[in-house]
Design an enzyme around this catalytic site. Structure first.
Site, short mmCIF file in Angstrom:
data_model
loop_
_atom_site.label_atom_id
_atom_site.label_comp_id
_atom_site.label_asym_id
_atom_site.label_seq_id
_atom_site.Cartn_x
_atom_site.Cartn_y
_atom_site.Cartn_z
N CYS A 183 4.53 -11.30 0.84
CA CYS A 183 3.33 -12.00 0.35
C CYS A 183 3.69 -13.40 -0.15
CB CYS A 183 2.69 -11.23 -0.81
SG CYS A 183 2.06 -9.61 -0.39
N ASP A 233 13.73 -16.99 -5.88
CA ASP A 233 13.95 -15.63 -5.35
C ASP A 233 15.45 -15.34 -5.44
OD1 ASP A 233 11.95 -13.87 -3.19
OD2 ASP A 233 14.05 -13.27 -3.40
N ASN A 292 14.30 -3.86 -13.21
CA ASN A 292 13.98 -5.13 -12.54
C ASN A 292 12.56 -5.59 -12.86
OD1 ASN A 292 14.77 -7.19 -10.44
ND2 ASN A 292 12.96 -6.33 -9.43
N THR A 338 -1.37 -4.13 -8.66
CA THR A 338 -1.78 -3.23 -7.58
C THR A 338 -3.00 -2.41 -7.98
OG1 THR A 338 -1.16 -1.14 -6.52
CG2 THR A 338 0.11 -1.78 -8.44
N SER A 386 3.48 6.65 -9.12
CA SER A 386 4.90 6.53 -8.75
C SER A 386 5.59 5.70 -9.83
CB SER A 386 5.06 5.82 -7.40
OG SER A 386 4.77 4.43 -7.53
N TYR A 392 7.16 2.96 -9.31
CA TYR A 392 6.73 1.57 -9.04
C TYR A 392 5.38 1.28 -9.70
CZ TYR A 392 3.91 -1.82 -6.55
OH TYR A 392 3.02 -2.82 -6.26
N HIS A 393 4.39 2.14 -9.46
CA HIS A 393 3.07 1.88 -10.05
C HIS A 393 3.12 1.91 -11.58
CE1 HIS A 393 1.76 3.08 -5.89
NE2 HIS A 393 1.03 2.00 -6.09
N LYS A 402 3.89 -1.41 -12.99
CA LYS A 402 2.75 -2.33 -12.98
C LYS A 402 1.82 -2.06 -14.17
CE LYS A 402 3.60 -4.64 -9.16
NZ LYS A 402 3.79 -6.09 -9.13
N VAL A 414 -1.64 -4.77 1.79
CA VAL A 414 -1.74 -5.97 2.62
C VAL A 414 -1.42 -5.61 4.07
CG1 VAL A 414 -0.93 -8.33 2.92
CG2 VAL A 414 -1.02 -7.33 0.62
N THR A 464 2.44 8.13 12.06
CA THR A 464 2.79 9.11 11.03
C THR A 464 1.76 9.10 9.91
OG1 THR A 464 4.35 7.40 10.30
CG2 THR A 464 5.27 9.29 11.41
N VAL A 465 0.88 10.12 9.95
CA VAL A 465 -0.15 10.28 8.92
C VAL A 465 0.34 11.36 7.95
CG1 VAL A 465 -2.50 11.07 8.48
CG2 VAL A 465 -2.02 9.58 10.43
N TYR A 466 0.25 11.06 6.65
CA TYR A 466 0.71 12.02 5.64
C TYR A 466 -0.45 12.92 5.22
CZ TYR A 466 4.44 8.48 5.24
OH TYR A 466 5.45 7.59 5.51
P1 NAD Z 1 8.55 -8.21 -1.11
O1 NAD Z 1 9.57 -7.21 -1.53
O2 NAD Z 1 8.46 -8.57 0.32
O3 NAD Z 1 8.72 -9.55 -1.96
C1 NAD Z 1 9.15 -9.57 -3.29
C2 NAD Z 1 10.17 -10.69 -3.43
O4 NAD Z 1 10.62 -10.76 -4.78
C3 NAD Z 1 11.41 -10.46 -2.56
O5 NAD Z 1 11.67 -11.61 -1.80
C4 NAD Z 1 12.52 -10.19 -3.57
O6 NAD Z 1 13.77 -10.66 -3.13
C5 NAD Z 1 12.01 -10.92 -4.80
N1 NAD Z 1 12.51 -10.36 -6.07
C6 NAD Z 1 12.47 -9.07 -6.50
N2 NAD Z 1 13.04 -8.95 -7.70
C7 NAD Z 1 13.44 -10.19 -8.07
C8 NAD Z 1 14.09 -10.73 -9.21
N3 NAD Z 1 14.48 -9.94 -10.22
N4 NAD Z 1 14.35 -12.06 -9.26
C9 NAD Z 1 13.99 -12.87 -8.23
N5 NAD Z 1 13.36 -12.42 -7.12
C10 NAD Z 1 13.10 -11.09 -7.03
O7 NAD Z 1 7.13 -7.64 -1.63
P2 NAD Z 1 5.65 -8.15 -1.27
O8 NAD Z 1 5.06 -7.19 -0.32
O9 NAD Z 1 5.66 -9.58 -0.93
O10 NAD Z 1 4.94 -7.95 -2.66
C11 NAD Z 1 4.90 -8.99 -3.63
C12 NAD Z 1 4.11 -8.53 -4.84
O11 NAD Z 1 2.79 -8.20 -4.44
C13 NAD Z 1 4.72 -7.32 -5.50
O12 NAD Z 1 4.79 -7.48 -6.89
C14 NAD Z 1 3.79 -6.21 -5.13
O13 NAD Z 1 3.68 -5.28 -6.17
C15 NAD Z 1 2.47 -6.90 -4.88
N6 NAD Z 1 1.68 -6.16 -3.89
C16 NAD Z 1 2.08 -6.06 -2.58
C17 NAD Z 1 1.32 -5.31 -1.68
C18 NAD Z 1 1.70 -5.14 -0.23
O14 NAD Z 1 0.98 -4.45 0.51
N7 NAD Z 1 2.77 -5.73 0.26
C19 NAD Z 1 0.15 -4.67 -2.13
C20 NAD Z 1 -0.22 -4.79 -3.45
C21 NAD Z 1 0.55 -5.54 -4.32
#
Ligand code: NAD
Length: 406
Positions: free
Chosen positions: A23, A42, A130, A156, A194, A196-197, A200, A226, A268-270
């Protein structure tokens, strides 16, 4: 002053934490194209997790240095890249804020895969360390800098818990009558599914506290899943290509289906596929962030929460749509997750719509599904097929049940 200004009228300096990710990268390009001054931060942890899992982005992504140079060539606009760990390099983060005096920080820098966060002790601990430390460091650094930096966080839809509210999920807050009879507006109850959630949900409490205590202006975006991969910016040059995750841990549902369809492997459907989820296209993710950055809450206002989703769709219906389009079968697997087999989901997104977002909807944009399919087919030889299946289970019992089923 900032708050008197018409929305979006002045370019801003924006630090994008996690700007190398799925994203973060297209959002950085979009913000830059819109005239903002973008600094990407990053630590490349996501690329390291690729190495750990033995599976990398289906699309061949370039190094951050090459990406930034390519963007300069294509757009004539400069972006900087800083390699820094938000959860560990606190001093560097404060120094960056003091040196650059950003107007806003967009926070994507978290471990974002629910399955990965459930994989084992190491991943559970890493995800909490993290994500929670990173968010706390960011907020402490904003306080210490003494600057009025607007924090925009990617959260999220999963913080609400699916199917628990029994009606339309409001944007962040619910009106309640407290014991004793006083009416109040409180954060929507958190019901994570989870580790992860859960991080958040903890983030949301950190935002609430630092907002109340230090007056930090915060926008928390509760985003849906996304889909898509290209945006009008990433498509301009092959070196700008976005990452595409397809594995059992990081591959999110619609993209994973389209990719499976393109490769001719069963979807793959869960469980029954009866889960309803919120979705948004990657191009709209970037648009929403720009809208959020351009519309900071007023000084003294509580945390501003938007639901960043375009629509809700049922996972089984998505599978049927992709199966019809591609002719592949559907493989109904025992669900590796602990969640309701079926749920309804109705979500308010009036705030973004009110600020001018006219979101991309799947039904009227099936061409975008073909676009993802074309990308997946183009890089099919990079796919490690055995990585598509679920590789993480919510607990030992679920793992045993799933194994007994295969
Ligand atoms: P991603 O893993 O592709 O990107 C996250 C980036 O953050 C990575 O490049 C990673 O290297 C960097 N990162 C992680 N920890 C770090 C740290 N301690 N210091 C510096 N950089 C760090 O994930 P994404 O899909 O781009 O998601 C980005 C955000 O959007 C997340 O917080 C996620 O919760 C939220 N989000 C994503 C989705 C989705 O469908 N992808 C949906 C809802 C919410």
């Amino acid at each position: 002053t900032m708050t008197m200004m018409a929305a979006g009228s002045k370019p801003k300096k924006i630090v994008v934490l996690g700007g190398d990710g799925f994203c973060g990268w297209p959002t950085s390009l979009y913000l830059s194209e819109k005239g903002h001054d973008v600094i990407i931060v990053d630590n490349l942890s996501r690329r390291n997790i690729d190495n750990e899992l033995g599976c990398s982005s289906l699309t061949p992504i370039e190094s951050p240095e090459t990406r930034v140079k390519a963007w300069e060539k294509v757009s004539g606009r400069t972006m900087r890249f800083v390699n820094l760990d938000v959860a560990r390099d606190y001093q560097e983060l404060v120094q960056l804020f003091l040196a650059e005096k950003p107007d806003a920080v967009v926070h994507f820098a978290e471990q974002r895969a629910a399955p990965y966060s459930q994989k084992g002790a190491k991943q559970k601990r890493y995800t909490v360390d993290n994500n929670v430390s990173g968010t706390n460091n960011l907020l402490v650094a904003v306080v210490e800098s003494g600057l009025d930096i607007h924090v925009v966080h990617l959260g999220t839809m999963g913080v609400y818990g699916y199917g628990t509210s029994g009606g339309e999920i409001p944007e962040g807050y619910i009106d309640v009558i407290l014991p004793g009879g006083r009416p109040s507006s409180i954060l929507h109850p958190a019901y994570p599914g989870s580790v992860y959630h859960t991080t958040k949900c903890l983030d949301a409490l950190l935002f609430q506290f630092y907002n109340k205590n230090d007056g930090i202006r915060v926008t928390d975006l509760h985003q849906g899943i996304v889909w898509g991969t290209n945006t009008p910016q990433t498509i301009k040059d092959e070196r700008l290509i976005n990452r595409f995750d397809y594995d059992g841990d990081y591959g999110t549902v619609l993209n994973r289906f389209i990719m499976q369809g393109a490769l001719g492997v069963p979807l793959t459907v869960y469980g029954t596929g009866g889960q309803t989820r919120g979705f948004i296209h990657i191009t709209d993710t970037a648009r929403c962030i720009e809208i959020a950055v351009s519309n900071p809450p007023q000084a003294g206002e509580k945390v501003q929460i938007f639901n960043q989703i375009a629509e809700t769709l049922r996972v089984g219906d998505l599978a049927k749509l992709v199966a019809e389009k591609t002719g592949v079968d559907i493989n109904y697997l025992k669900n590796p997750r602990l969640e309701s087999a079926e749920n309804e989901l109705e979500v308010a997104n009036r705030k973004f719509r009110g600020l001018g977002l006219d979101p991309i909807l799947l039904d009227s944009n099936l061409g975008l599904v073909d676009e993802v399919k074309t990308i997946a087919a183009k890089y099919a030889d990079r796919c490690v097929r055995e990585k598509i299946l679920p590789a993480s289970f919510w607990n030992r019992r679920r793992e045993a049940e799933c194994e007994a089923n295969t």
